[in-house]
Structure formats: structure tokens, C-alpha cells
Write an enzyme that holds these catalytic residues in place. Structure first.
Site, mmCIF file in Angstrom:
data_model
loop_
_atom_site.group_PDB
_atom_site.id
_atom_site.type_symbol
_atom_site.label_atom_id
_atom_site.label_comp_id
_atom_site.label_asym_id
_atom_site.label_seq_id
_atom_site.Cartn_x
_atom_site.Cartn_y
_atom_site.Cartn_z
ATOM 1 N N GLY A 63 -77.637 40.963 64.172
ATOM 2 C CA GLY A 63 -76.482 41.579 64.807
ATOM 3 C C GLY A 63 -75.239 40.765 64.559
ATOM 4 O O GLY A 63 -75.317 39.599 64.166
ATOM 5 N N CYS A 90 -82.714 36.699 62.309
ATOM 6 C CA CYS A 90 -81.303 36.341 62.383
ATOM 7 C C CYS A 90 -80.851 36.225 63.848
ATOM 8 O O CYS A 90 -81.277 35.333 64.563
ATOM 9 C CB CYS A 90 -80.467 37.344 61.593
ATOM 10 S SG CYS A 90 -78.785 36.784 61.261
ATOM 11 N N TYR A 91 -80.011 37.130 64.339
ATOM 12 C CA TYR A 91 -79.560 37.073 65.733
ATOM 13 C C TYR A 91 -80.744 37.172 66.684
ATOM 14 O O TYR A 91 -80.799 36.471 67.700
ATOM 15 C CB TYR A 91 -78.569 38.209 65.997
ATOM 16 C CG TYR A 91 -77.973 38.202 67.391
ATOM 17 C CD1 TYR A 91 -77.020 37.262 67.754
ATOM 18 C CD2 TYR A 91 -78.359 39.148 68.334
ATOM 19 C CE1 TYR A 91 -76.472 37.256 69.036
ATOM 20 C CE2 TYR A 91 -77.804 39.160 69.603
ATOM 21 C CZ TYR A 91 -76.862 38.209 69.956
ATOM 22 O OH TYR A 91 -76.325 38.200 71.219
ATOM 23 N N HIS A 178 -82.685 37.417 56.667
ATOM 24 C CA HIS A 178 -82.987 38.852 56.703
ATOM 25 C C HIS A 178 -84.119 39.157 55.720
ATOM 26 O O HIS A 178 -83.864 39.425 54.541
ATOM 27 C CB HIS A 178 -81.747 39.675 56.332
ATOM 28 C CG HIS A 178 -80.676 39.669 57.366
ATOM 29 N ND1 HIS A 178 -80.672 40.532 58.433
ATOM 30 C CD2 HIS A 178 -79.578 38.886 57.501
ATOM 31 C CE1 HIS A 178 -79.617 40.297 59.191
ATOM 32 N NE2 HIS A 178 -78.923 39.305 58.643
ATOM 33 N N GLU A 180 -85.768 41.799 55.496
ATOM 34 C CA GLU A 180 -85.822 43.227 55.187
ATOM 35 C C GLU A 180 -85.017 43.608 53.953
ATOM 36 O O GLU A 180 -85.220 44.695 53.400
ATOM 37 C CB GLU A 180 -85.349 44.051 56.392
ATOM 38 C CG GLU A 180 -83.862 43.981 56.689
ATOM 39 C CD GLU A 180 -83.452 42.808 57.556
ATOM 40 O OE1 GLU A 180 -82.368 42.873 58.165
ATOM 41 O OE2 GLU A 180 -84.211 41.816 57.617
ATOM 42 N N ASP A 236 -84.464 68.975 52.877
ATOM 43 C CA ASP A 236 -84.604 68.680 54.304
ATOM 44 C C ASP A 236 -84.986 69.927 55.104
ATOM 45 O O ASP A 236 -85.970 69.923 55.843
ATOM 46 C CB ASP A 236 -83.302 68.086 54.856
ATOM 47 C CG ASP A 236 -82.840 66.869 54.078
ATOM 48 O OD1 ASP A 236 -83.677 66.242 53.408
ATOM 49 O OD2 ASP A 236 -81.635 66.561 54.129
ATOM 50 N N LYS A 381 -85.070 60.021 53.650
ATOM 51 C CA LYS A 381 -85.220 61.061 52.638
ATOM 52 C C LYS A 381 -86.509 60.919 51.825
ATOM 53 O O LYS A 381 -87.201 61.900 51.573
ATOM 54 C CB LYS A 381 -84.008 61.040 51.702
ATOM 55 C CG LYS A 381 -84.052 62.065 50.586
ATOM 56 C CD LYS A 381 -83.801 63.480 51.076
ATOM 57 C CE LYS A 381 -82.334 63.677 51.366
ATOM 58 N NZ LYS A 381 -81.997 65.100 51.636
#
Length: 526
Positions: A63, A90-91, A178, A180, A236, A381
Site C-alpha cells: 500500500g 511490503c506494507y 512484491h 506478485e 464476456d 479476462k
């Protein structure tokens, strides 16, 4: 899944607590890529409420705040004493350290971007099988200088003594970076180590799980009533319709609104391909003139989106009246192919700004008469495509490049008129033909073709001076539309597209290429 169609939380659900991170959605994606189901919850969610959902594990996101800022998001120590495995990033890592008695300093030990990290315990739960030296993606000002009691420091950098810590006994783990993002070279492996080794989870979540859960939830909610689906022709809405049809069968009627804003040949494709693939009941409404009248004189992109969203709903209400006139149970539900990026970019994500009003989200009128069914609302997606394949939809539908619900209405910068739509349709068709001929359809995410209708540029055509409209090509590569980069198309392909458009499309004398990434630019221009 959304509250509109969710059943009870799936087993082995990982909650991602969002502290306003730009990467919170990416964390959820990475967990799902590890075949473990994840959901995002805001950091304002009380710990008792999180625990009541019986999560198999919890991840604390990064964050933008400092743990020392007044009013900065915090976390209750009770979260770490509940016996649920927790992974702080992280945060979230700093909050864990601070809550459990470690030391977080505002000492100027800043690290941003790619950083060399040294793993001091290569056999640890998080880092086993990864190199002792690895590149990670940092983005922090504060730093942890002392781990809480009972934690083992497992990694450090030149300026941060505690870049990772672990407590196997309490199943608590954290990293300053991070994992990710793809720039952390072994980030996915570290995340999976937390899920499989630290939290003891089994990689069992699949798109088949999504189908089973949503079919059950839709049947329970809709009961014996009927639904209509806002079928646009895109992947979609097609997948959403196929999923709902599997749940309630003939109780679903798909309504395709030909709003006059579609690309060349797409209305015919919807009528042929989708009906042939699903056998669904399809009602086609010709509303092109209605939409053009409503858009007359409007150039503001947000206003255009809202008008298109409003007119969609009004057309569906008319279609509902006609369907109900046939007798039978009432039509109370509207099915939409809303995806998670649509929700996030419309301000529906924790800590996120309202980037644009999506016609399914921010553009809906307050007096909506239908209850919404959005079975894909928490999916990205690529996950939707996998669901579509699992449902047996053909590649022509599943692999179709994304196309916005408001159609060409938001690819004309300026007022939308019939002449401008016809012009853009021809330019777009040429670009699509050449990309297909070059075998590039699967290599790019999509290629919006934009008409700068309110701009004129000087040119020379046929030995004469012209003032024509510029056409913008926006080829992008992406995994989920949350971020994107411009696609490096071969020059010869770009040359053929430009030559054909300027030769074959009247009033166009210039073709330009948009080479902006997302962020800072969005994929669509409006």
C-alpha cells in the site's frame, strides 16, 4: 464471486486484504494461477468478519501509506493470533512486524524498483529451491530493522537488514518486496511456497469449480423466474450467457441490442455463431437510430458512456415487456458480463480511483428495474476464456479480442454520427483483416482503432491538399487489462494497414500509432 450470485465461500479460500495497493488484484490473480481460490477484501473489514469467513490463509497487500502516518491503515494483532496462516507483502509485512513487536524504522532506507536480495536461509519455507542471490521488486520508504520475537530473518538487502522473516510454528510469513510482480524473478515460487508449504493448501481450484459454484448459486437465486442477458457479442457476455443458460436453461432469453455502434459484420456474427454454439433463445433489437439520437451533440466521453448505459437498460426494459407478454414467470434478472477489471476501474476496488465509468458499473441508472446477475464479476479476462472453453464455446467466440460494451461510441473522439461510424467501421475492418492475415490475433490483447473526429490534419492526396481525419492504432499486449503495454507489431504490417486505410477510407489521410503503456494511459481512449 459477487454477492449477487455467490454461494458460500469455497473451501481453501485465500483472502487478500487490500491496503490500497496498485497490485492487490495482481496478488489475487497469482494465487489463482497457483490453483487456489482467492478473494479481495478491503483493509477496513473487521478481523472478526474476515475470520468468520473461515479463510484458509490471509495475504496482506502492499500500500502507499507509511505505518507512521496518522490515519494510515492498520491491522488488529488478533489477526495474527487466530491460527490462520498469514503472508505480509511490503506494507502488509511492515504492519505484521509492527503489530507483533518488531521494529519498523522511518530511517530513509528507501528502495524502489529492481533490488538484489540475499537469502540467508535457503532451506526456509519460503525460499527453498530459490537462489541465494535474487532480484526482487521493492517499493518502500520505511524498513524493518528487527523481526518480532520468534521470527527467523531469512533474507536481507544492502540497506534493509530484514527483507523477509518466517515463523513456521505460527504460520506467519512476510517479505518486504512484491513477489506478485514479474520483476521479482522467483516471486511466484515464493508465493506458492507460502500457499503449499506454509499454509498447507492443495492446488485444486479450477475453472470447473467456478462453473459448479456459479450454476448452483444462480439456480438458487433465480428459482423459477426468468432472466434476460445483455448479449453484446463479446466473450464476456457470451460466457456469462452460456453459464447462466447451463443453470436455468429456457428461463434465459438473450437480448442483443444492435445499437449501431458495432464493428463491421459483428451483428451477423453474433446471430450466427452464438446461437449455433448454444441454442439459446435470442431476441435482436434494432436500436441504432435511438442511440444516435441520444448521442447527438455529445462529445464528453463520460457522458457518452452514461447515455449508452442508460439506453441499454431502457431497451432491455422494453424487451422485457415484450417477453413477459408471451406469458410465463416474470423477468426479474438482468445478466451482465461484468469482469473484475470493470469493477476496479469504476472505483469498486478498495483504495482505487474511478478511472472511467464502465457501462455495466458506473453507467447504470439509479432506477434500474432488474436485479443484476454477474457471474463473472470476480474473474479476469483469461479466466473467463478458460470458463468459456470449459463450457464448450467455439474459439471464434472465446478467443475474440475484447471490445467495449459502448462499442465504437467511445472510439470516436468527438460527437458520434452515422458518417463517422461508417468511416471508423471501414478503418477498423482493414486493421483487423491485416492483423488476421499476419497471424497476429493471438499475439496481441486487442487493437482498438480510434477516430479523432474533432481533429483535421493536412495531407496530400492525388496532387491536391487535403484536410482529413487521423486514425489511431492502439495495439496492446496484456494478461488481464489491469496493465498493458503497446504491441511491437512488424513494420510491414503497420505499413499495409496505413496504406490501405489512407487509400480506401475517404476523409482519412493520416494513421498514427499509440505507443503508451497502461499506466499511464488506459487501453481505450475514452
Amino acid at each position: 464471486m459477487s454477492s449477487a450470485t455467490s454461494a458460500a465461500a469455497a473451501p481453501d479460500t485465500v483472502l487478500v486484504v487490500d491496503f490500497g495497493a496498485q497490485y492487490a488484484q495482481l496478488i489475487a490473480r497469482r494465487v489463482r494461477e497457483a490453483r487456489v481460490y482467492s478473494e479481495i477484501v478491503p483493509s477496513s473489514t473487521p478481523v472478526a468478519e474476515m475470520l468468520a469467513r473461515k479463510p484458509a490463509a490471509i495475504i496482506l497487500s502492499g500500500g502507499p501509506s507509511s505505518v507512521y502516518e496518522p490515519g494510515a491503515p492498520t491491522v488488529d494483532r488478533a489477526l495474527f493470533e487466530a491460527g490462520v496462516p498469514v503472508f505480509g507483502m511490503c506494507y502488509g509485512f511492515q504492519l505484521m512486524a509492527q503489530a507483533l513487536g518488531g521494529t519498523v524504522d522511518n530511517s530513509g532506507a528507501r528502495e524502489y524498483g529492481g533490488t538484489r536480495m540475499t537469502v540467508s536461509r535457503p532451506s526456509s519455507t519460503l525460499f527453498e529451491g530459490t537462489p541465494a542471490e535474487q532480484s526482487v521488486w521493492m517499493s518502500h520508504g520505511d524498513a524493518c530493522s528487527a523481526a518480532p520475537e520468534g521470527f527467523t530473518v531469512t533474507a536481507s538487502t544492502e540497506v534493509v537488514p530484514v527483507a523477509a522473516f518466517e515463523n513456521d510454528e505460527k504460520q506467519l510469513y512476510g517479505v518486504q518486496y512484491h513477489p506478485e510482480v514479474m520483476h521479482s524473478t522467483h516471486g511466484q515460487q515464493v508465493l506458492e511456497h507460502f500457499l503449499y508449504r506454509g499454509a498447507g493448501l492443495t492446488p485444486s481450484w479450477t475453472t470447473g469449480s467456478v462453473i459448479e459454484e456459479q450454476v448452483a448459486a444462480i439456480r438458487e437465486r433465480v428459482g423459477d423466474k426468468r432472466a434476460i442477458c445483455a448479449l453484446s457479442g463479446g466473450v464476456d457476455s457470451a460466457v456469462a450467457a452460456a453459464l447462466v443458460q447451463r443453470a436455468i436453461g429456457h428461463q434465459l432469453t438473450c437480448v442483443y441490442v444492435d445499437h449501431g455502434l458495432m464493428r463491421k459484420g459483428e451483428t451477423e456474427q453474433v446471430e450466427k455463431d452464438f446461437v449455433a454454439a448454444t441454442g439459446v433463445q435470442l431476441k435482436v433489437v434494432d436500436a441504432g437510430e435511438r442511440f444516435l439520437n441520444a448521442l447527438e451533440g455529445v462529445s464528453d466521453p463520460e457522458e457518452k458512456r452514461k447515455i449508452i448505459g442508460r439506453e441499454f437498460i431502457r431497451v432491455f426494459e422494453q424487451a422485457q415487456a415484450e417477453i413477459v407478454a408471451d406469458a410465463g414467470p416474470p423477468v426479474e434478472f438482468l445478466v451482465q458480463g461484468t469482469l473484475y477489471p470493470d469493477v476496479v476501474e469504476s472505483g469498486g476496488g478498495t483504495g482505487t480511483a474511478n478511472i472511467k465509468s464502465h457501462h455495466n458499473v458506473g453507467g447504470l441508472p439509479e432506477d434500474l428495474e432488474f436485479q443484476l446477475v454477474e457471474p463473472l464479476r470476480q474473474l479476469f479476462k483469461d479466466e473467463v476464456r478458460m470458463v468459456g472453453q470449459e463450457l464448450g464455446l467455439p474459439d471464434e467466440i472465446v478467443q475474440r479480442q475484447p471490445f467495449p460494451g459502448p462499442g465504437l461510441g467511445i472510439r470516436i473522439v468527438g460527437e458520434v454520427t452515422k458518417d463517422r461510424l461508417d468511416l471508423l467501421r471501414e478503418a477498423d475492418a482493414i486493421a483487423r483483416e491485416e492483423l488476421t492475415a499476419a497471424g497476429l490475433d493471438r499475439e496481441i490483447w486487442q487493437c482498438p482503432v480510434v477516430l479523432l473526429a474533432d481533429v483535421r490534419s493536412v495531407g496530400v492526396q492525388g496532387d491536391g491538399r487535403t484536410y482529413g481525419h487521423p486514425i489511431v492504432l492502439r495495439p496492446v499486449s496484456s494478461e488481464d487489462a489491469m496493465t498493458a503495454d503497446w504491441s511491437r507489431l512488424p513494420y510491414d504490417v503497420l505499413s499495409r494497414i496505413s496504406t490501405r486505410i489512407t487509400n480506401e477510407v475517404a476523409e482519412v489521410n493520416r494513421v498514427v500509432l499509440d505507443i503508451t503503456s497502461k499506466p499511464p494511459g488506459t487501453i481505450e481512449w475514452e
